[in-house]
Design a protein around this motif. Sequence first.
Motif, PDB file in Angstrom:
ATOM      1  N   ASN A  30       0.799  -1.223   0.000  1.00 21.74           N
ATOM      2  CA  ASN A  30       0.000   0.000   0.000  1.00 21.74           C
ATOM      3  C   ASN A  30       0.834   1.278   0.000  1.00 21.74           C
ATOM      4  OD1 ASN A  30      -2.597  -1.193   0.050  1.00 21.74           O
ATOM      5  ND2 ASN A  30      -2.229  -1.758   2.169  1.00 21.74           N
ATOM      6  N   HIS A  33      -0.580   3.963  -2.613  1.00 25.16           N
ATOM      7  CA  HIS A  33      -2.031   4.076  -2.706  1.00 25.16           C
ATOM      8  C   HIS A  33      -2.446   5.528  -2.966  1.00 25.16           C
ATOM      9  CE1 HIS A  33      -1.662   5.556   1.404  1.00 25.16           C
ATOM     10  NE2 HIS A  33      -2.897   6.008   1.302  1.00 25.16           N
ATOM     11  N   LYS A  34      -3.676   5.699  -3.401  1.00 21.61           N
ATOM     12  CA  LYS A  34      -4.213   7.038  -3.638  1.00 21.61           C
ATOM     13  C   LYS A  34      -4.786   7.544  -2.318  1.00 21.61           C
ATOM     14  CE  LYS A  34      -5.307   6.246  -8.444  1.00 21.61           C
ATOM     15  NZ  LYS A  34      -6.355   6.163  -9.471  1.00 21.61           N
ATOM     16  N   CYS A  35      -4.097   8.478  -1.718  1.00 20.65           N
ATOM     17  CA  CYS A  35      -4.485   8.993  -0.400  1.00 20.65           C
ATOM     18  C   CYS A  35      -5.698   9.909  -0.544  1.00 20.65           C
ATOM     19  CB  CYS A  35      -3.309   9.743   0.218  1.00 20.65           C
ATOM     20  SG  CYS A  35      -3.585  10.175   1.938  1.00 20.65           S
ATOM     21  N   SER A  36      -6.663   9.751   0.361  1.00 20.29           N
ATOM     22  CA  SER A  36      -7.889  10.540   0.302  1.00 20.29           C
ATOM     23  C   SER A  36      -7.838  11.772   1.199  1.00 20.29           C
ATOM     24  CB  SER A  36      -9.081   9.665   0.701  1.00 20.29           C
ATOM     25  OG  SER A  36      -8.929   9.223   2.024  1.00 20.29           O
ATOM     26  N   GLY A  37      -6.739  12.040   1.836  1.00 11.08           N
ATOM     27  CA  GLY A  37      -6.635  13.246   2.660  1.00 11.08           C
ATOM     28  C   GLY A  37      -6.252  12.931   4.098  1.00 11.08           C
ATOM     29  N   ASN A  38      -6.726  13.777   5.011  1.00 14.86           N
ATOM     30  CA  ASN A  38      -6.345  13.665   6.422  1.00 14.86           C
ATOM     31  C   ASN A  38      -6.890  12.422   7.101  1.00 14.86           C
ATOM     32  OD1 ASN A  38      -4.893  16.009   6.292  1.00 14.86           O
ATOM     33  ND2 ASN A  38      -6.578  17.299   7.015  1.00 14.86           N
ATOM     34  N   ASP A  39      -8.060  11.959   6.713  1.00 20.80           N
ATOM     35  CA  ASP A  39      -8.690  10.809   7.368  1.00 20.80           C
ATOM     36  C   ASP A  39      -8.495   9.525   6.577  1.00 20.80           C
ATOM     37  OD1 ASP A  39      -9.593  12.433   9.417  1.00 20.80           O
ATOM     38  OD2 ASP A  39     -11.453  12.928   8.353  1.00 20.80           O
ATOM     39  N   CYS A  40      -7.363   9.359   5.948  1.00 21.68           N
ATOM     40  CA  CYS A  40      -7.094   8.178   5.138  1.00 21.68           C
ATOM     41  C   CYS A  40      -6.851   6.970   6.044  1.00 21.68           C
ATOM     42  CB  CYS A  40      -5.888   8.413   4.239  1.00 21.68           C
ATOM     43  SG  CYS A  40      -5.496   7.027   3.171  1.00 21.68           S
ATOM     44  N   GLU A  41      -7.660   5.946   5.893  1.00 20.71           N
ATOM     45  CA  GLU A  41      -7.539   4.758   6.735  1.00 20.71           C
ATOM     46  C   GLU A  41      -6.276   3.963   6.428  1.00 20.71           C
ATOM     47  OE1 GLU A  41     -11.008   2.322   6.794  1.00 20.71           O
ATOM     48  OE2 GLU A  41     -12.346   4.033   6.983  1.00 20.71           O
ATOM     49  N   ILE A  42      -5.876   3.935   5.170  1.00 26.64           N
ATOM     50  CA  ILE A  42      -4.674   3.181   4.795  1.00 26.64           C
ATOM     51  C   ILE A  42      -3.434   3.834   5.393  1.00 26.64           C
ATOM     52  CG2 ILE A  42      -3.242   2.436   2.859  1.00 26.64           C
ATOM     53  CD1 ILE A  42      -5.805   2.084   1.253  1.00 26.64           C
ATOM     54  N   CYS A  43      -3.376   5.173   5.376  1.00 31.10           N
ATOM     55  CA  CYS A  43      -2.233   5.864   5.992  1.00 31.10           C
ATOM     56  C   CYS A  43      -2.201   5.611   7.497  1.00 31.10           C
ATOM     57  CB  CYS A  43      -2.308   7.361   5.722  1.00 31.10           C
ATOM     58  SG  CYS A  43      -1.971   7.811   4.001  1.00 31.10           S
TER      59      CYS A  43
END
Length: 98
Positions: A30, A33-43
């Motif tokens: 991962n 991965h394409k990060c979705s912002g501050n609340d990214c679950e993968i990060c």
Amino acid sequence: MTKKKRIIAFITAFAMAFALIFSVFFIAHNSQHKCSGNDCEICAQINLCIGKLNKITPKPETEGFAVLLAFAVISVIGAVHSAANRKSLTQLKVKLSN
């Protein structure tokens, strides 16, 4: 050590090895991965895995790391030495007759 303690120690060691190995695979898989912002679950999971790896693995500044490194070096040297000095019956000139 009793049988029950051995089983518990084996299960604990297996669980730690499992967490260590699959944390590394999760981070590697991962990492792009394409990060979705501050609340990214993968990060958040990657940060959790990195924190877990930092707790499990020995640090170079600790004395336990030096002991582990010395043990590994001695083990490798011993294995190489025993493999190099292995003699067969032919080298010892043993006659194999009845």
